[in-house]
Each structure stands twice: as C-alpha cells, then as structure tokens.
Design a protein around this motif. Structure first.
Motif, PDB file in Angstrom:
ATOM      1  N   UNK A 246      12.023  -5.423  -3.732  1.00  0.00           N
ATOM      2  CA  UNK A 246      11.895  -4.782  -2.518  1.00  0.00           C
ATOM      3  C   UNK A 246      10.372  -4.158  -2.779  1.00  0.00           C
ATOM      4  N   UNK A 247       9.435  -4.614  -1.937  1.00  0.00           N
ATOM      5  CA  UNK A 247       8.025  -3.878  -2.137  1.00  0.00           C
ATOM      6  C   UNK A 247       8.068  -2.296  -1.690  1.00  0.00           C
ATOM      7  N   UNK A 248       7.629  -1.330  -2.160  1.00  0.00           N
ATOM      8  CA  UNK A 248       7.334  -0.111  -1.723  1.00  0.00           C
ATOM      9  C   UNK A 248       5.830   0.376  -1.608  1.00  0.00           C
ATOM     10  N   UNK A 249       5.776   0.465  -0.001  1.00  0.00           N
ATOM     11  CA  UNK A 249       4.310   0.804   0.459  1.00  0.00           C
ATOM     12  C   UNK A 249       4.172   2.299  -0.009  1.00  0.00           C
ATOM     13  N   UNK A 250       4.961   3.295  -0.095  1.00  0.00           N
ATOM     14  CA  UNK A 250       4.603   4.730  -0.113  1.00  0.00           C
ATOM     15  C   UNK A 250       5.821   5.351  -1.032  1.00  0.00           C
ATOM     16  N   UNK A 251       5.492   5.837  -2.026  1.00  0.00           N
ATOM     17  CA  UNK A 251       5.900   6.861  -3.069  1.00  0.00           C
ATOM     18  C   UNK A 251       5.850   8.408  -2.948  1.00  0.00           C
ATOM     19  N   UNK A 252       6.682   9.068  -2.394  1.00  0.00           N
ATOM     20  CA  UNK A 252       6.565  10.385  -2.297  1.00  0.00           C
ATOM     21  C   UNK A 252       7.256  10.835  -3.360  1.00  0.00           C
ATOM     22  N   UNK A 253       6.596  12.048  -4.134  1.00  0.00           N
ATOM     23  CA  UNK A 253       7.183  12.601  -5.299  1.00  0.00           C
ATOM     24  C   UNK A 253       7.277  14.304  -5.250  1.00  0.00           C
ATOM     25  N   UNK A 254       8.317  14.585  -5.692  1.00  0.00           N
ATOM     26  CA  UNK A 254       8.370  16.318  -5.660  1.00  0.00           C
ATOM     27  C   UNK A 254       8.908  16.646  -7.284  1.00  0.00           C
ATOM     28  N   UNK A 255       8.670  18.077  -7.335  1.00  0.00           N
ATOM     29  CA  UNK A 255       8.810  18.273  -8.671  1.00  0.00           C
ATOM     30  C   UNK A 255      10.075  18.229  -9.465  1.00  0.00           C
TER      31      UNK A 255
END
Ligand code: SF4
Lengths: 469, 205
Positions: free
Chosen positions: A28-37
């Motif tokens: 499944x394609x991911x449009x936005x990937x948000x990342x935290x520490x």
C-alpha cells in the motif's frame, strides 16, 4: 453499468494498492510519512546497516516532540538521554535528507498538530507515523494510522506498507451537540460504549449530523482517540469545513481548486456498505470524566464512581477493581467530589487554538485553586504564537497557570513534566493508563473546558453550570 | 529476522485484560536508540518495587513463571501506544509467543517483525489454559505448551490441542525468517511505475 457504491475507506484503499504479489499482503503506497524522535532511531539505523536510502525524502517530515523540554528553549536539554535521542533525529534527517522541524524551528510541535496545521495532511492521502495517535489526521479525510518501528523502516525504504485491508465501521452520531458538551466528551462517550477493543481490526468513519457540525479541530479530537477504542484509524469525510481549513496552508496544493474537485469525490457513495454500523445520539452525551486506568472507564460528570461489583463481565470487574485501587477511589463517590492536585491542558488531543480558547474562556477572571498546580502546553509553535496574539497566555498566566513551550509534555511525561506518585490530575490528553503521566500518578481525562474549571475549583465541576466572566 | 517453526516452553500466566504497552515497557525506557536490551525493563513498574527489588506479588516473579517463554494473558493485549519497544522487551526477556483472546492491531503486527507469534484463541480456550496453568502451579510445578507454526497448533501433553489462525504471508515470513523490506524491494519496479503513473511531483512548500 453502475459501479458498486464505495465507502471513503474503499476509495482511498483502492487508490493506494500498488500491487498484491500472489500469496502475499498488498503493498500500500504511503503519501506522507511523519517521524518523531522516539520510534525512528532504530529504523534509520536499520537503513544504514543495510545500505538503503529513504525512498521519498520529500514525502517524509520529522519533528522532535515527545522528549522536548517545555521550559526555556535557549537552555540545553538537561536529560542526556533525551538530548541524545533528539540529536540522533537531527543527524538522521540530515544524513537522509528529511525535512526536520527542529527545536528551534518556529513551526516545531507535536507531530499530529503540525501535520494538519502546515497542510501536510490532506484528504484522500495515506499517512503513517510510528505513533498510535496518527489517526488524528483522518479528521481531514485521510487514511492515517500508527505503525511500529520495523514498519517505519519499511516505509522509509519502500514508501509502502504491507497491510491487509481493514474492515470499516461506521460510527454515526445523530442530532446536535447539547450545550457544554464538546468533541472530547463525544469521543470519550463513544469509547465507553464501544470498549477499548470495540474497534480492533476496523477503521472508524464518523458520520452523522453531530460530527458534520464539528469544526476541523474538534474533528481532530474525535479522530485522535480512535485508537483508544482499538481502531486502526478514524476518519471523517472531507467537506467545506475541511477545504476552508486547508486553503492557504504552507503545504496545501498549489492548484487548490483542482484538488478540491478531486477531494469532493471522496465521501462514501450513497448505498455504500460498511462492515459494521453503530449509532449513537448526541443528546445522550454529558461532559465526561474517566475514573479508571483505561479510557473506556469513563462516566458523566453528574454521575458517581462505579463499584467494581457492578460490572457483569469478570474481566471488566477485575479491571475495575484494580483501577479503583490504583486511582485511590471508592465506588459511590460523586465525580464532582474528587479533589485534584494538578491540571494539564495539552497533548495532540486538545492543544490546538480552539482548545486553548475554550479553556481560557472558562478561566478568564478566575484564579487557579491554591491546592492545584496547573499548566498549559500549546501543541505547536504556531498555536503558541496565535494564543499569545489573542492574549490567551495572559489569561492563563494571570490565573496562575504555567504557560509552556510546545511538545507532548505531561501527556506521557518523557520530559521533566511528570506527576509524582498519588498526584491526581485532570488532563486533556488521551491515556489514563497506570503511570502514564508519571509513576503512581492518577489521571482523569476530560475536555479543555472541564480541565480549566477543575483547575479553578480544585475538584471536578459540571461545566454546564459554569459562570463565565 | 529470527525464524520460528516450533517452540516448546513454560507458560507464564498473566491474568489481566487490557495490558497496555505503557505497562509492558514504561516510557522512561524508550529513550534508548537500540533495538536490544529492553528485557531488563519489561513490565518494570509491576515487576519491581520502588527500592528496585523484585515484587513478589507480580506473576512473572513467581516460581510457576520461572524461565517462561510463552505468555498467557486476557483480551486486548498490547493496547495503547504503538511502541515496538514492547515486543522488543518481550522477545529480549525470552518470550517467543503470546496467547490471548484478542490483541491490539499494532502490537499484533509488531510481534511478527520480531520472531514472536501472537496467538489468538477463543476466550473459553484461554480460560482452560489458565485453569491448567493454575492447577500445575498448585501442584508445585510449571505448565508447558508447544507451538507449531507449520501446523498452526498449540498443544500440551495432556490432550489440549487447538489450531489458531494466522495470515499466510506473515506465517511464511516467520517460518523462513524473511526480511520484509527485502521482499518488498523485489517489487521496486512496480512501485516506481505506480509513482510515475501518478506523475508524483516533488512537494511544494
Ligand atoms: S501528545 Fe501524547 S499521545 Fe500525542 S503524540 Fe505526544 S505523547 Fe503521543
């Protein structure tokens, strides 16, 4: 031939399945990937060890939020381990070319607050983050869910996720919101009814007149806590409220009208079939307060703490008994008689400008009770600046609240903002688990207005009776 | 990834529902930037008293659970935070399988990435396993189970055998110890074609 009516989930899903290899789960394609520490260092390390790169750095956005101090940002971070985690995120973003909203960035904030605020979150997208409250972004009509660190690494490397299609659950809330009742009360009420595992395996789509009437930020509050009902994600079909909210935001599409035309096709078709439907009435919801150690252990502010023996199910009974012991509460105590030591207004559930406005309007002209320590932690640098422009910080400060820098703060107490053992806190966050806000700390989840009123009164009060000044 | 075919081990009964990942691994241990070494902090706030000694009341500290590698719990195990530190801690402590009537979704997926099998059994079967474990403990012994991922069964030596359901792809990955990313990158051309089809532009802003 007319095509089969599809739900919002069906449409987003169909738009994003890249390929289903025979005998395997779909990619499944991911449009936005948000990342935290907190949930990313091991994923970046995995990439490095395997000699891989981030497939689409321009679709990846990072910010430190969980560990960050909410006191003076010019001072060095006191906790060396927190500092290391934040430094590691910075180094990783630099090495892999990921946009970082760093501590000194005016737009830093809780990842689920800044995503929508910057227009990174858009209708129809698939959005993931190594964080269970990613469901927040579903308020804009996106399919957004939390993933583990191994999956974070998978998304970084492939821009896809291996996922089976979740089931759909329509949660319809009919009627209009009674006075004094907020989005937080609705979602706590729904979790109480659905249970902490009622949504497992499902994506909830919230529908109905009551949900449609909510503003964008209130919709985020509702979707945010979907995970507390066990759901994979929560979503609300995009409409004029969504489009008005997004227009003009930094990362909103350049050709906005064309985007809107596409987004207007997303809402579920009439006749679309959900795997399950649950229907509730807004009129039944009163301001909610949790009394236990999971968010489904909740009741109305006008009620009493239940007795453990009142639960028919043996699991529920033993959970309630444990919870009451941990919380230091007796069955039969009126909720409004529970005294408080601390009040926390913040977290990705309730730290946006409308939340702060609601709390400030309660506090205006009052002082925090002498027995209570209270703090407000805005969700992002933008929220903080906006609140200061409106003078809300002064309202809070003059009443005796602490006014802090943006971050997760006492929602989970990874930074120095924690409860001491046995301290009792009214919190606008999303989890009242044992030790969540500090070992031995006792958390009651409420709306911003209810938290503000509790800060002034030193105990819970029914916000419907509040005298606004 | 560590593969899993069959495993026999001692069962640690944890008679609680809604065990959340904040309990499995409390937040103060999330600051490490490695995947290893979390076992010592597993269930920290339940397992240890304020002075740092083992809490004798906690199930995992009691003789029936000594050396256990299969965890038995009540419904909605692993709810709450998505932290993969929870399965890392369980695996690092020595668990290879967790049995419960239901699991939270993210935790359930995370297990497979770490060579650990989450096994859903009916509530009545879980009740039965708790009864058998309690009986073994009352007799001063321990209770063991065998998990067979080839056959998808859980069994003991006293006639208990149940099959469990598991996604065939996840099962295959575990049996063969595949790296998910390697498998997916085999389809990189498909992903590239998909992106090109949509003319994915660089993002504005
Ligand atoms: S505010 Fe709380 S729930 Fe939200 S992302 Fe931060 S720690 Fe998680």
């Amino acid at each position: 031939m007319p095509s089969t009516p599809r739900t919002l989930l069906d449409k987003i899903w169909d738009n994003h399945v890249v390929f289903t290899p025979p005998g395997e789960l779909p990619l499944v394609y991911v449009d936005r990937h948000l990342v935290h520490e907190v949930t990313s260092p091991q994923a970046f390390e995995g990439l490095r060890l395997a000699g891989r790169r981030v497939r689409r750095p321009e679709a990846t956005f990072a910010t430190p939020d969980h560990n960050v101090p909410t006191s003076d940002r010019r001072l060095p971070i006191a906790d060396p381990v927190s500092k290391q985690q934040i430094d590691t995120l910075r180094a990783n973003c630099q090495e892999f070319g990921v946009r970082l909203f760093d501590l000194d960035d005016v737009d830093q904030g809780i990842v689920h607050v800044i995503g929508p605020e910057l227009g990174i979150t858009q209708p129809g997208m698939t959005i993931v983050c190594g964080d269970s409250h990613t469901a927040t972004h579903g308020a804009l009509g996106a399919l957004a869910f939390g993933i583990g660190t191994s999956e974070v690494e998978h998304v970084l490397a492939t821009q896809t996720l291996r996922q089976g299609k979740p089931k759909s659950l329509e949660v319809r809330v009919d009627g209009t919101l009674p006075p004094g009742v907020t989005a937080k009360d609705i979602v706590l009420y729904l979790i109480g009814k659905l249970s902490t595992e009622g949504g497992v395996g499902h994506v909830i789509e919230y529908t109905g007149e009551c949900i449609r009437s909510l503003g964008m930020e209130q919709r985020m509050t509702v979707c945010n806590m979907s995970i507390e009902a066990g759901a994979r994600a929560g979503m609300i079909a995009p409409d004029a409220v969504t489009f008005d909210y997004l227009r003009g935001r930094d990362y909103a599409p350049k050709d906005f009208d064309a985007a809107v035309a596409a987004w207007e096709k997303l809402p579920s078709d009439s006749g679309a079939v959900y795997d399950r439907v649950e229907i509730f009435r807004a009129a039944d919801v009163v301001p909610q307060v949790t009394w236990g150690t999971n968010p489904a252990q909740v009741t109305g502010v006008d009620a009493v703490v239940p007795d453990a023996v009142s639960f028919a199910d043996p699991n529920d009974r033993s959970s309630a008994a444990r919870a009451l012991e941990y919380m230091g509460l007796e069955g039969g105590t009126r909720i409004v008689d529970i005294p408080l030591d601390r009040v926390f207004i913040g977290s990705c559930t309730n730290s946006r400008i409308e939340d702060l406005r609601a709390a400030a309007s309660v506090v205006r002209g009052y002082r925090v009770a002498s027995t209570v320590r209270a703090m407000v932690v805005p969700g992002s640098g933008r929220v903080k600046r906006q609140a200061e422009q409106e003078g809300l910080d002064r309202v809070f400060r003059e009443a005796g609240f602490d006014w802090r820098e943006a971050g997760c703060s006492m929602c989970l107490g990874m930074n120095p903002d924690t409860l001491a053992p046995r301290e009792r806190c009214a919190s606008t966050s999303n989890r009242n688990f044992e030790g969540r806000q500090g070992k031995g700390g006792r958390t009651h989840l409420v709306s911003p207005a209810m938290a503000a009123a509790a800060a002034v009164s030193g105990h819970f009060v029914d916000i419907r009776d509040w005298q606004y000044k | 990834m560590q593969s899993f075919t069959t495993h026999s081990g001692i069962v640690a009964p944890l008679d609680r529902a809604n065990v959340d990942t904040d309990q499995i691994i409390p937040k103060q241990f999330l600051k490490r930037i490695e995947r290893t070494g979390f076992g010592q902090y597993l269930f920290f706030d339940w397992r240890f008293l304020p002075d740092g000694s083992a809490n004798p009341e906690f199930e995992l500290n009691q003789p029936p659970a000594a050396g256990a590698s299969i965890l038995l719990a009540r419904r909605n195990f692993g709810c709450g935070s998505s932290r993969e530190h929870a399965p890392w801690a369980l695996a690092d402590y020595g668990f290879r399988a967790v049995i419960a009537p239901t699991f939270a979704d993210i935790f359930f997926n995370n297990c497979f990435q770490n060579g650990m099998v989450p096994i859903r059994l009916d509530e009545a079967d879980v009740d039965e396993l708790f009864r058998r474990a309690t009986a073994a403990a009352a007799a001063g012994g321990q209770y063991s189970l065998r998990v067979d991922l080839q056959a998808c069964t859980v069994s003991d030596d006293a006639g208990f055998t149940r099959s469990f359901a598991v996604d065939p792809f996840r099962r295959q990955c575990l049996l063969e110890g595949h790296d998910d990313i390697d498998l997916s990158l085999r389809h990189a051309d498909k992903i590239t074609a998909w992106e090109a089809d949509r003319g994915l532009p660089a993002l504005s802003g």
